[in-house]
Design a protein around this motif. Structure first.
Motif, PDB file in Angstrom:
ATOM      1  N   THR A  15      44.168  61.635  -4.922  1.00  0.00           N
ATOM      2  CA  THR A  15      45.076  62.357  -4.027  1.00  0.00           C
ATOM      3  C   THR A  15      45.909  61.396  -3.189  1.00  0.00           C
ATOM      4  N   ALA A  16      45.539  60.130  -3.178  1.00  0.00           N
ATOM      5  CA  ALA A  16      46.243  59.131  -2.377  1.00  0.00           C
ATOM      6  C   ALA A  16      47.343  58.466  -3.202  1.00  0.00           C
ATOM      7  N   GLU A  17      48.328  57.920  -2.504  1.00  0.00           N
ATOM      8  CA  GLU A  17      49.391  57.167  -3.165  1.00  0.00           C
ATOM      9  C   GLU A  17      49.153  55.667  -3.065  1.00  0.00           C
ATOM     10  N   ARG A  18      48.582  55.232  -1.935  1.00  0.00           N
ATOM     11  CA  ARG A  18      48.355  53.810  -1.705  1.00  0.00           C
ATOM     12  C   ARG A  18      46.913  53.628  -1.222  1.00  0.00           C
ATOM     13  N   VAL A  19      46.147  52.838  -1.958  1.00  0.00           N
ATOM     14  CA  VAL A  19      44.715  52.701  -1.728  1.00  0.00           C
ATOM     15  C   VAL A  19      44.388  51.250  -1.407  1.00  0.00           C
ATOM     16  N   LEU A  20      43.588  51.047  -0.362  1.00  0.00           N
ATOM     17  CA  LEU A  20      43.040  49.731  -0.043  1.00  0.00           C
ATOM     18  C   LEU A  20      41.591  49.710  -0.502  1.00  0.00           C
ATOM     19  N   VAL A  21      41.273  48.841  -1.458  1.00  0.00           N
ATOM     20  CA  VAL A  21      39.906  48.655  -1.957  1.00  0.00           C
ATOM     21  C   VAL A  21      39.371  47.386  -1.303  1.00  0.00           C
ATOM     22  N   ALA A  22      38.350  47.526  -0.465  1.00  0.00           N
ATOM     23  CA  ALA A  22      37.907  46.417   0.380  1.00  0.00           C
ATOM     24  C   ALA A  22      36.413  46.151   0.223  1.00  0.00           C
ATOM     25  N   GLY A  23      36.064  44.909  -0.043  1.00  0.00           N
ATOM     26  CA  GLY A  23      34.659  44.504  -0.093  1.00  0.00           C
ATOM     27  C   GLY A  23      34.052  44.577   1.290  1.00  0.00           C
ATOM     28  N   ALA A  24      32.938  45.313   1.410  1.00  0.00           N
ATOM     29  CA  ALA A  24      32.358  45.578   2.727  1.00  0.00           C
ATOM     30  C   ALA A  24      31.480  44.449   3.235  1.00  0.00           C
ATOM     31  N   GLY A  25      30.748  43.801   2.346  1.00  0.00           N
ATOM     32  CA  GLY A  25      29.704  42.893   2.806  1.00  0.00           C
ATOM     33  C   GLY A  25      29.982  41.428   2.639  1.00  0.00           C
ATOM     34  N   GLY A  26      31.215  41.091   2.329  1.00  0.00           N
ATOM     35  CA  GLY A  26      31.531  39.681   2.163  1.00  0.00           C
ATOM     36  C   GLY A  26      31.142  39.162   0.793  1.00  0.00           C
ATOM     37  N   GLY A  27      31.234  37.842   0.618  1.00  0.00           N
ATOM     38  CA  GLY A  27      30.907  37.262  -0.671  1.00  0.00           C
ATOM     39  C   GLY A  27      31.797  37.809  -1.762  1.00  0.00           C
ATOM     40  N   HIS A  28      31.177  38.276  -2.848  1.00  0.00           N
ATOM     41  CA  HIS A  28      31.922  38.782  -3.997  1.00  0.00           C
ATOM     42  C   HIS A  28      32.011  40.303  -4.010  1.00  0.00           C
ATOM     43  N   ASP A  29      31.787  40.963  -2.885  1.00  0.00           N
ATOM     44  CA  ASP A  29      31.763  42.428  -2.883  1.00  0.00           C
ATOM     45  C   ASP A  29      33.044  43.045  -3.426  1.00  0.00           C
ATOM     46  N   VAL A  30      34.185  42.425  -3.173  1.00  0.00           N
ATOM     47  CA  VAL A  30      35.450  43.008  -3.634  1.00  0.00           C
ATOM     48  C   VAL A  30      35.462  43.166  -5.152  1.00  0.00           C
ATOM     49  N   TYR A  31      34.727  42.310  -5.863  1.00  0.00           N
ATOM     50  CA  TYR A  31      34.672  42.426  -7.324  1.00  0.00           C
ATOM     51  C   TYR A  31      34.063  43.759  -7.752  1.00  0.00           C
ATOM     52  N   ALA A  32      33.202  44.348  -6.907  1.00  0.00           N
ATOM     53  CA  ALA A  32      32.613  45.644  -7.234  1.00  0.00           C
ATOM     54  C   ALA A  32      33.669  46.738  -7.305  1.00  0.00           C
ATOM     55  N   GLY A  33      34.797  46.525  -6.685  1.00  0.00           N
ATOM     56  CA  GLY A  33      35.857  47.520  -6.699  1.00  0.00           C
ATOM     57  C   GLY A  33      36.867  47.352  -7.811  1.00  0.00           C
ATOM     58  N   LEU A  34      36.759  46.269  -8.590  1.00  0.00           N
ATOM     59  CA  LEU A  34      37.786  45.993  -9.591  1.00  0.00           C
ATOM     60  C   LEU A  34      37.935  47.096 -10.640  1.00  0.00           C
ATOM     61  N   PRO A  35      36.851  47.605 -11.253  1.00  0.00           N
ATOM     62  CA  PRO A  35      37.064  48.655 -12.265  1.00  0.00           C
ATOM     63  C   PRO A  35      37.799  49.867 -11.712  1.00  0.00           C
ATOM     64  N   ILE A  36      37.463  50.282 -10.479  1.00  0.00           N
ATOM     65  CA  ILE A  36      38.146  51.426  -9.879  1.00  0.00           C
ATOM     66  C   ILE A  36      39.584  51.070  -9.539  1.00  0.00           C
ATOM     67  N   ALA A  37      39.795  49.889  -8.966  1.00  0.00           N
ATOM     68  CA  ALA A  37      41.149  49.470  -8.591  1.00  0.00           C
ATOM     69  C   ALA A  37      42.061  49.419  -9.806  1.00  0.00           C
ATOM     70  N   LEU A  38      41.578  48.877 -10.903  1.00  0.00           N
ATOM     71  CA  LEU A  38      42.395  48.757 -12.106  1.00  0.00           C
ATOM     72  C   LEU A  38      42.687  50.126 -12.712  1.00  0.00           C
ATOM     73  N   ALA A  39      41.696  51.036 -12.659  1.00  0.00           N
ATOM     74  CA  ALA A  39      41.912  52.389 -13.171  1.00  0.00           C
ATOM     75  C   ALA A  39      42.932  53.145 -12.329  1.00  0.00           C
TER      76      ALA A  39
END
Length: 320
Positions: A15-39
């Motif tokens: 439902t959103a047009e612009r999404v910020l995918v942010a790693g919550a816990g530091g380190g490599h957490d942002v990588y956990a969002g990659l499949p969703i971000a790319l989709a």
């Protein structure tokens, strides 16, 4: 009304047009969002990546700073030392002809972190923030026997909980089971999810399809980060990657796991989704973090809260 054909977490993000995918816990957490971000990007959404940084920002090129506690990392950013996940990810994005900016939040207390989030939300005009956690310890409410590594996760959760002008504020966890070596009881994780279900804040679970483009790109990004800094390779994402390849049990991931006995399994490829509002509402000490300015203060607040507890919820064995 949601549909069985579309997980509620993804339905909300779409439902959103612009999404910020942010790693919550530091380190490599942002990588956990990659499949969703790319989709989401493939579905026509504008997607931005960010991460709470474990890296000391004082080594950054001065031109990277975009505001207090907020840096813009690109593939060309100069930084001191190694083990800089945001920079590794920016280089991987460049190599795949994708926008190579990864926003980096300093590891600070809730008050300055929320200010940095607000500045970035205004700058990007995002209408959804998805916090991503590698593991599930962000789902701990505070009275469990083991909390994992809560300081950074709780700073991010509290910061985003205060962004009430953002229409969608969500959390996705990837890597069920990997926090066991930090003392997290995954029976209690499931109990907490059940409570969020009753409160209307649980958005279900869904897996990353192993044969999807998102999985292939995620595996490539994780391997790239490992190759850039093998001495600080992510155990979390190494485990999820092994599970995506069909690994099971005590899969050897490298020297960082030492003699630990691992339990890689298909549940690690599941995303568990919840709303920020429901997760924050059930939390037992999150309100005490409001005035904190440093991570050390957060650790002190958590320790004081834990001392006051009359009892802690013991680990709950998973019976099957």
């Amino acid at each position: 009304m949601t549909s069985l054909l579309q997980p509620p977490l993804l339905a909300r993000l779409l439902t959103a047009e612009r999404v910020l995918v942010a790693g919550a816990g530091g380190g490599h957490d942002v990588y956990a969002g990659l499949p969703i971000a790319l989709a989401l990007r493939a579905a026509g959404r504008e997607v931005h990546l960010a991460n709470l940084s474990f890296t000391h920002h004082h080594g950054l090129d001065g031109s990277a700073w975009e505001g207090p506690h907020l840096a813009r990392i690109t593939s060309d950013t100069r930084a001191a030392g190694t083990g800089f996940p945001e920079l590794s990810l920016a280089r991987w994005l460049r190599d795949h002809q994708l926008p190579d900016t990864v926003w980096s939040f300093a590891s600070v207390g809730v008050k300055p972190l929320r200010a940095a989030y607000r500045a970035l939300v205004r700058r990007l005009g995002v209408d959804a923030v998805l916090l991503v956690d590698g593991g599930t310890d962000i789902l701990m409410r505070g009275d469990e026997a083991g909390l994992g590594t809560p300081e950074e996760d709780m700073a991010s959760l509290a910061a985003v909980a205060g962004l009430r002008n953002v229409p969608q504020r969500l959390v996705a966890c990837l890597g069920f089971g990997v926090d066991a070596h930090h003392g997290v009881s995954h029976g209690l994780v499931l109990e907490n999810l059940a409570a969020l279900q009753r409160a209307g804040g649980y958005l279900g679970a869904f897996s990353v399809p192993a044969d999807s483009d998102g999985a292939a790109l995620y595996l490539d990004a994780v391997a790239h980060a490992r190759d850039e800094c093998p001495e600080r390779a992510s155990i979390v994402h190494g485990s999820v990657a092994a599970a995506l390849r069909g690994g099971f049990g005590d899969v050897r991931l490298g020297e960082r796991t030492g003699d630990s006995t691992l339990f890689v399994n298909p549940l690690m490829t599941l995303y568990f989704g919840v709303t920020v509002e429901a997760l924050a509402a059930r939390h037992l000490y999150l309100d005490r973090l409001e005035g904190t300015t440093t991570t050390r203060e957060i650790a002190s607040v958590i320790a004081d809260f834990r001392e006051e507890l009359p009892r802690r919820r013991p680990a709950l064995p998973y019976p099957h």
